[in-house]
Design a protein around this motif. Structure first.
Motif, PDB file in Angstrom:
ATOM      1  N   VAL A 105       0.835  -1.205   0.000  1.00  0.00           N
ATOM      2  CA  VAL A 105       0.000   0.000   0.000  1.00  0.00           C
ATOM      3  C   VAL A 105       0.870   1.256   0.000  1.00  0.00           C
ATOM      4  N   TRP A 108       2.348   1.585  -3.452  1.00  0.00           N
ATOM      5  CA  TRP A 108       1.263   1.966  -4.352  1.00  0.00           C
ATOM      6  C   TRP A 108       0.912   3.442  -4.192  1.00  0.00           C
ATOM      7  N   ALA A 109       0.834   3.925  -2.939  1.00  0.00           N
ATOM      8  CA  ALA A 109       0.486   5.325  -2.690  1.00  0.00           C
ATOM      9  C   ALA A 109       1.550   6.261  -3.252  1.00  0.00           C
ATOM     10  N   ALA A 112       1.301   6.207  -7.029  1.00  0.00           N
ATOM     11  CA  ALA A 112       0.079   6.845  -7.536  1.00  0.00           C
ATOM     12  C   ALA A 112       0.092   8.350  -7.305  1.00  0.00           C
ATOM     13  N   GLN A 121      -4.048   6.099  -9.019  1.00  0.00           N
ATOM     14  CA  GLN A 121      -4.807   6.817  -7.994  1.00  0.00           C
ATOM     15  C   GLN A 121      -6.238   6.314  -7.933  1.00  0.00           C
ATOM     16  N   PHE A 124      -6.346   2.866  -6.451  1.00  0.00           N
ATOM     17  CA  PHE A 124      -6.027   2.995  -5.029  1.00  0.00           C
ATOM     18  C   PHE A 124      -7.254   3.452  -4.248  1.00  0.00           C
ATOM     19  N   VAL A 128      -8.257   0.374  -1.719  1.00  0.00           N
ATOM     20  CA  VAL A 128      -7.707   0.495  -0.365  1.00  0.00           C
ATOM     21  C   VAL A 128      -8.775   0.734   0.702  1.00  0.00           C
TER      22      VAL A 128
END
Length: 190
Positions: A105, A108-109, A112, A121, A124, A128
């Protein structure tokens, strides 16, 4: 016998990289301006708030108003689904899953939002927020596996889980719409 070839065969054989560039240029990777993203977002949260452990909440409401046999049947279905959702083997690898998910995560954040990648984004913001709901449901599943309780107690817990799922969903829809609006305004202005 001669095989008929596609019109684009010669172009593909001469310049395959031009075909790839042509495809990438013509594919639209915008998410926040696509109606399909918003339809999927609303459908995901509608289904998530309607089904708890794979059982429709309306079935559980009918069982709450019905006789003891219907309540026992609903409780049996919930218990069977809970055993599928939270098997005992997950408890032994819980720390590894948490660390791996946290790393994924975080990565990924950054990918993104740090690099301004709109499709990442959007996915996500779609996926999430489902994780707290998943954790609520796994925790609920473990609680009913451990001690077999009556339907009234289980139904009260289910109503709270549905309430919190609904709250997380509304907050997610609001934040996603807000972020999509900011992203689109920045894209138009800059």
């Amino acid at each position: 016998m001669r095989i008929k070839r596609c019109v684009f065969d010669a172009l593909i054989r001469r310049n395959p990289e031009k075909i790839i560039v042509l495809l990438i240029d013509n594919l639209d990777f915008t998410a926040f301006t696509s109606v399909w993203f918003w339809v999927i977002l609303v459908l995901v949260w509608a289904v998530t708030s309607q089904y708890i452990l794979g059982i429709p909440f309306s079935d559980l409401q009918r069982a709450a108003k019905a006789d003891a046999d219907a309540q026992e049947e609903a409780l049996t279905r919930l218990f069977a689904q809970a055993q599928r959702v939270a098997p005992p083997a997950i408890a032994t690898i819980r720390l590894g899953l948490a660390l791996g998910a946290g790393f994924a995560v975080g990565f990924w954040a950054v990918a993104a939002f740090g690099y301004g990648n709109e499709p990442l984004q959007a996915v996500f913001l779609l996926v999430v927020p489902l994780w707290p709901v998943l954790l609520l449901r796994v925790r609920f599943a473990r609680s009913i596996i451990g001690a077999r309780s009556d339907f009234a107690q289980v139904y009260k817990k289910l109503r709270w889980i549905r309430f919190w799922t609904f709250c997380i969903g509304v907050l997610t829809l609001f934040l996603t719409a807000f972020w999509g609006m900011i992203f689109n305004l920045n894209k138009l202005v800059l």
